[in-house]
Structure formats: structure tokens, C-alpha cells
Design a protein around this motif. Structure first.
Motif, PDB file in Angstrom:
ATOM      1  N   LYS A 167      22.467 -25.390 -29.579  1.00 26.78           N
ATOM      2  CA  LYS A 167      22.040 -26.851 -30.210  1.00 26.78           C
ATOM      3  C   LYS A 167      23.030 -27.982 -29.885  1.00 26.78           C
ATOM      4  O   LYS A 167      22.840 -29.129 -29.264  1.00 26.78           O
ATOM      5  N   THR A 168      24.297 -27.658 -30.476  1.00 22.80           N
ATOM      6  CA  THR A 168      25.300 -28.665 -30.465  1.00 22.80           C
ATOM      7  C   THR A 168      25.894 -28.838 -28.943  1.00 22.80           C
ATOM      8  O   THR A 168      26.258 -30.107 -28.734  1.00 22.80           O
ATOM      9  N   THR A 169      25.836 -27.903 -28.380  1.00 24.72           N
ATOM     10  CA  THR A 169      26.297 -27.843 -27.047  1.00 24.72           C
ATOM     11  C   THR A 169      25.398 -28.902 -26.187  1.00 24.72           C
ATOM     12  O   THR A 169      25.711 -29.792 -25.413  1.00 24.72           O
ATOM     13  N   LEU A 194      21.008 -36.614 -33.930  1.00 28.85           N
ATOM     14  CA  LEU A 194      21.490 -35.965 -35.371  1.00 28.85           C
ATOM     15  C   LEU A 194      21.487 -34.715 -35.190  1.00 28.85           C
ATOM     16  O   LEU A 194      20.434 -33.817 -35.184  1.00 28.85           O
ATOM     17  N   ASP A 195      22.438 -34.187 -35.533  1.00 23.85           N
ATOM     18  CA  ASP A 195      22.833 -32.659 -35.127  1.00 23.85           C
ATOM     19  C   ASP A 195      22.949 -32.002 -36.804  1.00 23.85           C
ATOM     20  O   ASP A 195      23.949 -32.167 -37.399  1.00 23.85           O
ATOM     21  N   GLU A 196      21.859 -31.524 -36.929  1.00 20.12           N
ATOM     22  CA  GLU A 196      21.709 -30.660 -38.220  1.00 20.12           C
ATOM     23  C   GLU A 196      22.270 -31.522 -39.442  1.00 20.12           C
ATOM     24  O   GLU A 196      23.012 -31.206 -40.300  1.00 20.12           O
ATOM     25  N   PRO A 197      21.396 -32.597 -39.462  1.00 18.43           N
ATOM     26  CA  PRO A 197      21.937 -33.849 -40.361  1.00 18.43           C
ATOM     27  C   PRO A 197      21.573 -33.387 -41.888  1.00 18.43           C
ATOM     28  O   PRO A 197      22.325 -33.796 -42.628  1.00 18.43           O
ATOM     29  N   LEU A 219      31.279 -24.988 -34.851  1.00 18.93           N
ATOM     30  CA  LEU A 219      31.206 -26.309 -34.133  1.00 18.93           C
ATOM     31  C   LEU A 219      30.009 -27.347 -34.668  1.00 18.93           C
ATOM     32  O   LEU A 219      29.800 -28.365 -34.136  1.00 18.93           O
ATOM     33  N   SER A 220      29.026 -26.667 -35.409  1.00 22.24           N
ATOM     34  CA  SER A 220      28.036 -27.330 -35.873  1.00 22.24           C
ATOM     35  C   SER A 220      28.289 -28.648 -36.667  1.00 22.24           C
ATOM     36  O   SER A 220      29.228 -28.675 -37.296  1.00 22.24           O
TER      37      SER A 220
HETATM   38 MG   LIG Z   1      25.453 -26.476 -34.136  1.00 19.06          MG
END
Ligand SMILES: [Mg+2]
Ligand SMILES: Nc1ncnc2c1ncn2[C@@H]1O[C@H](COP(=O)(O)OP(=O)(O)O)[C@@H](O)[C@H]1O
Length: 335
Positions: A47-49, A163-166, A334-335
């Protein structure tokens, strides 16, 4: 190749490796303008990548990614002008108020003093932070911080927001605040890509959902479509006396598919019954068990969880556990 006007994000067969870790293995998807795309997946899914590639923080190895009409590889500067990513400006100044942080950010983005003030007021008003915005950030809850952080990113109106895991690590109330913010963004016609580990969150907010695992999309659709694939709601029944499980099964009759019945091992203490009618199925189940004179320790209506989705889609419930090489799972978070 020309891109349809109404596509805000297009990802085509993107690969990305970090040494021998294949983080993205040919991921493809698209998001229409003005919609919320939920990107669902367990830790390490990519996801983050994906978000980093789309926001030009890292380059894809191969494949194509277009954001707001610009190619992330050949036109990164134009992409950056069109987007906003949470956490990117996470360095809120603790001694300043929320309002001052937003103003400061506006000045950094080139607004004059008056314009920065006007914009800060509008954003605080919009996100229902007008009162809290006066206090120093140091006293803010995690949820409030995150909303101010997001507001900073909206000073210059973006076309696409990542929005990355907000809401990871937020309490339910703060989570609610972030949810209404996402809805406000959508109402303004902004495209939102939202990664999450929570099916419920994707469910409430997304127009469409992609489920990713091991760097590819393994399912996509609306939340209803995904749930239908996962088997929909079910009812969990726990008799007071586990030895009465088969009696419960008999009492349920045709409500209990043969497969669920044959799943019952000698140590089973509970039964899962499909509940396509939700609460009305639950009350029918309760009625039948009651007329059979069986006492229950517990009965509950459950919706599929992310684990259920993965169980159905991949055949195993914890995809993260099997990830090779070992270094990948002990690497930096890295999340
Ligand atoms: Mg992540
Ligand atoms: N900079 C990096 N160096 C090495 N491995 C990385 C790096 N970034 C991500 N990874 C690995 O790539 C995979 C996908 O990670 P990530 O995109 O952060 O997943 P998610 O956000 O879904 O949890 C994981 O196995 C992770 O350990």
C-alpha cells in the motif's frame, strides 16, 4: 496514449523492488475523478509503496502511473503540484496553534499574508476546527493533529489526495473525525486514495475498493460486491453447552448449509450461520433455537472482517506471516 478526461489516477502494470523484495508485482487500477478509492491490504501488501510511487517519492521500476493527467516518471513536478499526501508535512510546529500552522504552510506555498489567513480560516471552518484551531498544537489529540496536518495539505487545493492509513492508531472518535474529513474532500470533487487495514473504513468511505496482497490487486469492486464474494453477513451462535451444537444445527434446518455443518469438529464451541437477511435472519435463528429449548451463551450478527475477505480471496487468513525473506518483515515500519 490519451487518457480519458474523467480518470484521476491510472496505474498500469507497475513493478517496484527493493533489492530482492518485490514490493509491487504488476499492480494495475484506476480511480475516476471525484471518487474515493479504498486500497485495502494487510501489512506488507504494498500500500505505502503504491502511494509513494503515485506521489513521486519513489520511482517505479517498470509500468506506467498517471496522476491528474501527469506521468509520475516524466512529469513528477506537475504531479506534485496536483496532489497532497498526509504525513508529508507532519512536522507541525507544537508551539504554534493549528491556525498558525496552516497560515505558515500557506506562506511557504507562496500565498501572501492576507491570503494565507483567509485560507486558514476557511479550512478551519470547513473542518469544524475553528475553536480548537486557536490552541497550541502541543495539546492536541492524535486525531486533531492529523486533521490539521491534512488541512495544511489542502492550503493549495489539490486534485488528488493520498491518505496512507490515516486512522491507524486513532481512537474511534478521532477516527470518525478523519472520516468526515474524507467525505468533505469528496464533496469538493477531490479524488481520494485511502489505504487502510480496516474493511469497515473502506466500506464507509469508498466508492470502489481494491484489495491488494503481495504487490498485486487480488480483487476489486464496491464494498457490497466484495462482501458478496466473502459470503456476506453471518450469525455466530454459541450454545451454553457445547455438546448441544448438533442439536442447534438440527434446529436451524435449512438455514445452515451442509458445508457449515460438516465444518463442526469435535472441539467446536460455536456455529457460523449465513445471515443474508441481517437482523431478520438473526431473529429467525433465535426463534428456532428457542423453540428447541436450547440455552445460548452468545449470539451475534457479524459482518465479514478483513480477515474473512483474505480467507476467501487467498485461502489463508494471515498473508503477512508467510512473507519471505525474513528481512522484509523485520525491516523498518514504513507505514
Ligand atoms: Mg503502509
Ligand atoms: N525502502 C524499502 N526497503 C526495503 N523493503 C521495503 C522498502 N519499502 C517497503 N519495503 C517492503 O516492501 C513490501 C511492501 O511494503 P509496504 O508498501 O510498506 O506495505 P504496506 O504499506 O501495505 O504495509 C514489504 O515487504 C516491505 O517490507
Amino acid at each position: 496514449m490519451p487518457l480519458p478526461e474523467d480518470v484521476a489516477v491510472l496505474v498500469e502494470d507497475v513493478h517496484k523492488s527493493f533489492d530482492d523484495v518485490h514490493a509491487l508485482r504488476g499492480i494495475s487500477f484506476s480511480a475516476p475523478r471525484g471518487t474515493v478509492l479504498g486500497i485495502l491490504g494487510p501489512n506488507g501488501a504494498g500500500k505505502t509503496t503504491t502511494v509513494k510511487v503515485l506521489s513521486t517519492l519513489i520511482k517505479p521500476d517498470t509500468g506506467r502511473a498517471i496522476v491528474a493527467g501527469h506521468d509520475v516518471t516524466t512529469d513528477a513536478a506537475a504531479v506534485r503540484r496536483s496532489i497532497m499526501m498526509t504525513g508529508q508535512y507532519a512536522a507541525l510546529d507544537d508551539t504554534l496553534s493549528g491556525r498558525e500552522n496552516i497560515e505558515l504552510f500557506g506562506r511557504l506555498m507562496g500565498l501572501d499574508k492576507k491570503a494565507a489567513k483567509t485560507r486558514a480560516n476557511a479550512l478551519l471552518e470547513e473542518f469544524d476546527l475553528a475553536d480548537t484551531g486557536k490552541r497550541p498544537v502541543r495539546g492536541y489529540s492524535g486525531g486533531m493533529r492529523r486533521r490539521i496536518d491534512i488541512a495544511c495539505g489542502l492550503v493549495v487545493r489539490p486534485q488528488v489526495v493520498f491518505l496512507d492509513e490515516p486512522t491507524t492508531g486513532l481512537d474511534p472518535r478521532s477516527r470518525q473525525g478523519v472520516w468526515s474529513l474524507v467525505q468533505a474532500l469528496k464533496a469538493q470533487g477531490i479524488t481520494v486514495l485511502l489505504t487502510t487495514q480496516y474493511l469497515e473504513e473502506a466500506d464507509v468511505l469508498s466508492d470502489n475498493i481494491i484489495v491488494i496482497d503481495r504487490g498485486t490487486v487480488i480483487a476489486e469492486g464496491t464494498s457490497d460486491e466484495l462482501k458478496a464474494r466473502t459470503g456476506g453477513s453471518y450469525c455466530e451462535v454459541v450454545p451454553m453447552d457445547p455438546s448441544q451444537l448438533l442439536l442447534v444445527a438440527d434446529a436451524l434446518g435449512e438455514l445452515l448449509p451442509a458445508a457449515n455443518r460438516s465444518d463442526l469438529g469435535p472441539d467446536a464451541v460455536r456455529l457460523s450461520v449465513p445471515a443474508p437477511g441481517g437482523a431478520s435472519t438473526l431473529s429467525e435463528i433465535l426463534r428456532r433455537i428457542d423453540s428447541a429449548g436450547i440455552d445460548l451463551a452468545d449470539i451475534a450478527l457479524r459482518r465479514p472482517s478483513l480477515d474473512d475477505v483474505f480467507l476467501t480471496l487467498t485461502g489463508h487468513s494471515h498473508p503477512g506471516d508467510e512473507r519471505v525473506p525474513a528481512a522484509a518483515s523485520t525491516g523498518p515500519d514504513l507505514s
